[in-house]
Design a protein around this motif. Structure first.
Motif, mmCIF file in Angstrom:
data_model
loop_
_atom_site.group_PDB
_atom_site.id
_atom_site.type_symbol
_atom_site.label_atom_id
_atom_site.label_comp_id
_atom_site.label_asym_id
_atom_site.label_seq_id
_atom_site.Cartn_x
_atom_site.Cartn_y
_atom_site.Cartn_z
ATOM 1 N N THR A 1 0.847 -1.193 0.000
ATOM 2 C CA THR A 1 0.000 0.000 0.000
ATOM 3 C C THR A 1 0.878 1.237 0.000
ATOM 4 N N TYR A 2 0.494 2.242 -0.759
ATOM 5 C CA TYR A 2 1.138 3.544 -0.582
ATOM 6 C C TYR A 2 0.091 4.633 -0.466
ATOM 7 N N VAL A 3 0.426 5.627 0.350
ATOM 8 C CA VAL A 3 -0.490 6.710 0.665
ATOM 9 C C VAL A 3 0.164 8.024 0.277
ATOM 10 N N VAL A 4 -0.414 8.686 -0.709
ATOM 11 C CA VAL A 4 0.103 9.973 -1.174
ATOM 12 C C VAL A 4 -0.468 11.066 -0.278
ATOM 13 N N ASP A 5 0.420 11.725 0.469
ATOM 14 C CA ASP A 5 -0.001 12.819 1.344
ATOM 15 C C ASP A 5 0.732 14.113 1.021
ATOM 16 N N GLY A 6 1.359 14.133 -0.169
ATOM 17 C CA GLY A 6 2.052 15.324 -0.631
ATOM 18 C C GLY A 6 1.368 15.929 -1.845
ATOM 19 N N THR A 7 1.894 15.656 -3.011
ATOM 20 C CA THR A 7 1.411 16.261 -4.250
ATOM 21 C C THR A 7 1.054 15.182 -5.258
ATOM 22 N N MET A 8 -0.027 15.373 -5.974
ATOM 23 C CA MET A 8 -0.371 14.506 -7.093
ATOM 24 C C MET A 8 -1.360 15.221 -7.998
ATOM 25 N N MET A 9 -1.079 15.187 -9.279
ATOM 26 C CA MET A 9 -2.016 15.762 -10.240
ATOM 27 C C MET A 9 -3.223 14.848 -10.360
ATOM 28 N N PRO A 10 -4.431 15.378 -10.559
ATOM 29 C CA PRO A 10 -4.733 16.764 -10.907
ATOM 30 C C PRO A 10 -4.953 17.685 -9.712
ATOM 31 N N HIS A 11 -4.603 17.244 -8.503
ATOM 32 C CA HIS A 11 -4.953 18.005 -7.309
ATOM 33 C C HIS A 11 -3.919 19.043 -6.906
ATOM 34 N N GLY A 12 -2.658 18.866 -7.266
ATOM 35 C CA GLY A 12 -1.609 19.640 -6.628
ATOM 36 C C GLY A 12 -1.376 19.061 -5.245
ATOM 37 N N LEU A 13 -1.235 19.925 -4.226
ATOM 38 C CA LEU A 13 -1.147 19.436 -2.857
ATOM 39 C C LEU A 13 -2.477 18.802 -2.471
ATOM 40 N N VAL A 14 -2.446 17.558 -2.018
ATOM 41 C CA VAL A 14 -3.691 16.866 -1.734
ATOM 42 C C VAL A 14 -4.263 17.350 -0.403
ATOM 43 N N GLU A 15 -5.588 17.488 -0.355
ATOM 44 C CA GLU A 15 -6.240 17.895 0.887
ATOM 45 C C GLU A 15 -6.447 16.709 1.813
ATOM 46 N N GLU A 16 -6.720 15.560 1.244
ATOM 47 C CA GLU A 16 -6.860 14.314 1.994
ATOM 48 C C GLU A 16 -5.932 13.273 1.378
ATOM 49 N N PRO A 17 -5.301 12.422 2.195
ATOM 50 C CA PRO A 17 -4.400 11.404 1.641
ATOM 51 C C PRO A 17 -5.106 10.507 0.631
ATOM 52 N N LEU A 18 -4.368 10.102 -0.401
ATOM 53 C CA LEU A 18 -4.869 9.219 -1.440
ATOM 54 C C LEU A 18 -4.238 7.840 -1.229
ATOM 55 N N ARG A 19 -5.072 6.809 -1.231
ATOM 56 C CA ARG A 19 -4.606 5.460 -0.920
ATOM 57 C C ARG A 19 -4.595 4.587 -2.174
ATOM 58 N N PHE A 20 -3.506 3.832 -2.351
ATOM 59 C CA PHE A 20 -3.336 2.954 -3.502
ATOM 60 C C PHE A 20 -2.922 1.571 -3.009
ATOM 61 N N GLU A 21 -3.584 0.550 -3.547
ATOM 62 C CA GLU A 21 -3.220 -0.828 -3.242
ATOM 63 C C GLU A 21 -2.510 -1.426 -4.455
ATOM 64 N N VAL A 22 -1.455 -2.195 -4.192
ATOM 65 C CA VAL A 22 -0.614 -2.748 -5.253
ATOM 66 C C VAL A 22 -0.474 -4.248 -5.060
ATOM 67 N N GLU A 23 -0.703 -4.993 -6.131
ATOM 68 C CA GLU A 23 -0.530 -6.446 -6.103
ATOM 69 C C GLU A 23 0.217 -6.884 -7.355
ATOM 70 N N ALA A 24 1.313 -7.606 -7.147
ATOM 71 C CA ALA A 24 2.098 -8.190 -8.245
ATOM 72 C C ALA A 24 2.449 -7.157 -9.314
ATOM 73 N N GLY A 25 2.785 -5.952 -8.870
ATOM 74 C CA GLY A 25 3.267 -4.934 -9.790
ATOM 75 C C GLY A 25 2.211 -4.077 -10.446
ATOM 76 N N TYR A 26 0.939 -4.256 -10.062
ATOM 77 C CA TYR A 26 -0.137 -3.452 -10.629
ATOM 78 C C TYR A 26 -0.950 -2.791 -9.518
ATOM 79 N N VAL A 27 -1.383 -1.562 -9.772
ATOM 80 C CA VAL A 27 -2.245 -0.863 -8.831
ATOM 81 C C VAL A 27 -3.660 -1.414 -8.993
ATOM 82 N N THR A 28 -4.194 -1.965 -7.913
ATOM 83 C CA THR A 28 -5.495 -2.633 -7.977
ATOM 84 C C THR A 28 -6.614 -1.824 -7.339
#
Length: 322
Positions: A193-220
């Motif tokens: 799992t990775y949680v973006v709590d800095g910057t990501m487009m299209p938001h710029g600085l994120v207001e709330e953390p964005l959560r991503f789950e990863v399995e076998a090299g792909y974001v699921t």
């Protein structure tokens, strides 16, 4: 054009690209970054008579290929600079130019403020930080990233090479972002799992953390609707590869003292990590996709084969708690 923008352009042309008289230089820009393109062109024109400025409408998203005439000019140049709204870093056009011997720097999403701030830096110090971080991770079988915000991601580089982005683009075939400062790899696989709590487009600085789950090299799983929509659009073109876990990057630019909402600048901030989805063919992987979406992670702990990696760091203002 301000004096500060002119000086930043001259830093790019002289210190970063080492453009010489008699070399050809192509500046690629679009309708929204024209002022920066013109500043770089004028700085290049002061060095060589063989300088051109090419302009086209902004691409649809990061990783979109430029028009064919632009790609052809890039492949025929000694030096390429690309201040564009959407990134050309992970395009076939940029890779073909470097394969043909061009020294290339992309400046995706660059603004005047970011260019002035990011190029007012000691690039020798940045290069030294890159070397120190690279020495700690280059031979690792696996790299794990954790944060208090919930990140726990393990990547396996496999046979793929760790690369450095130092901003010193002096040899044929060299490539860098400007502003620069990172050590990165395209993993063979990843899980967690990775949680973006800095910057990501299209938001710029994120207001709330964005959560991503990863399995076998792909974001699921992607918690954010806007980012998920970009990946789904990519799926229409290349299927599952649009969700490829494309990159792990470690920031090394000690001149970046705070995140400002620009992926180009913020992913270089010393002591941060960024993870990208999509294309990795231009950085040592084997996936070609029409997107490359970076998310910046604050205050990570990085382990290389269980050993804590000593990341460069700077004092940053404390964030307000929501």
């Amino acid at each position: 054009m301000t004096d500060a923008l002119r000086e930043a352009a001259e830093t790019a042309i002289h210190q970063c690209m080492a453009l010489e008289a008699g070399e050809s230089c192509v500046v690629v820009t679009d309708d929204e970054r024209l002022l920066i393109g013109e500043a770089l062109y004028e700085a290049a024109r002061d060095v060589t008579d063989d300088a051109v400025l090419l302009r086209y409408p902004p691409g649809e998203q990061h990783g979109t290929e430029p028009p064919a005439p632009v790609a052809a000019a890039m492949a025929d140049a000694d030096v390429v600079l690309a201040p564009t709204t959407k990134s050309l870093s992970h395009t076939r056009a940029r890779k073909r130019a470097c394969d043909a011997g061009a020294r290339a720097a992309t400046l995706p999403g660059i603004t005047e403020d970011v260019m002035i701030a990011g190029l007012d830096a000691d690039y020798e110090a940045i290069a030294r930080c890159c070397r120190e971080v690279l020495a700690q991770v280059a031979d690792a079988d696996e790299v794990r990233i954790t944060t208090d915000a919930g990140t726990d991601l393990t990547v396996v580089p496999g046979d793929r090479e760790w690369l450095t982005d130092t901003g010193m683009v002096h040899d044929a075939g060299d490539f860098s972002n400007l502003p620069a400062g990172e050590v990165f790899v395209s993993p063979e696989t990843a899980n967690g799992t990775y949680v973006v709590d800095g910057t990501m487009m299209p938001h710029g600085l994120v207001e709330e953390p964005l959560r991503f789950e990863v399995e076998a090299g792909y974001v699921t799983h992607i918690s954010d609707d806007a980012v998920r929509e970009q990946v789904e659009t990519g799926r229409e073109a290349v299927g599952r590869d649009a969700a490829n876990l494309a990159e792990l990057g470690l920031g090394t630019n000690v001149g970046v003292t705070e995140l400002v909402g620009s992926v180009l600048l913020d992913e270089k901030a010393a002591g941060t990590v960024h993870v990208a989805i999509g294309d990795d063919a231009s950085i040592g992987g084997d996936v070609e996709a029409p997107l490359h979406l970076d998310g910046i992670i604050r205050e990570p702990t990085v382990y290389a084969d269980g050993e804590v990696v000593d990341l460069p760091s700077v004092e940053r203002p404390e964030r307000e708690q929501s």
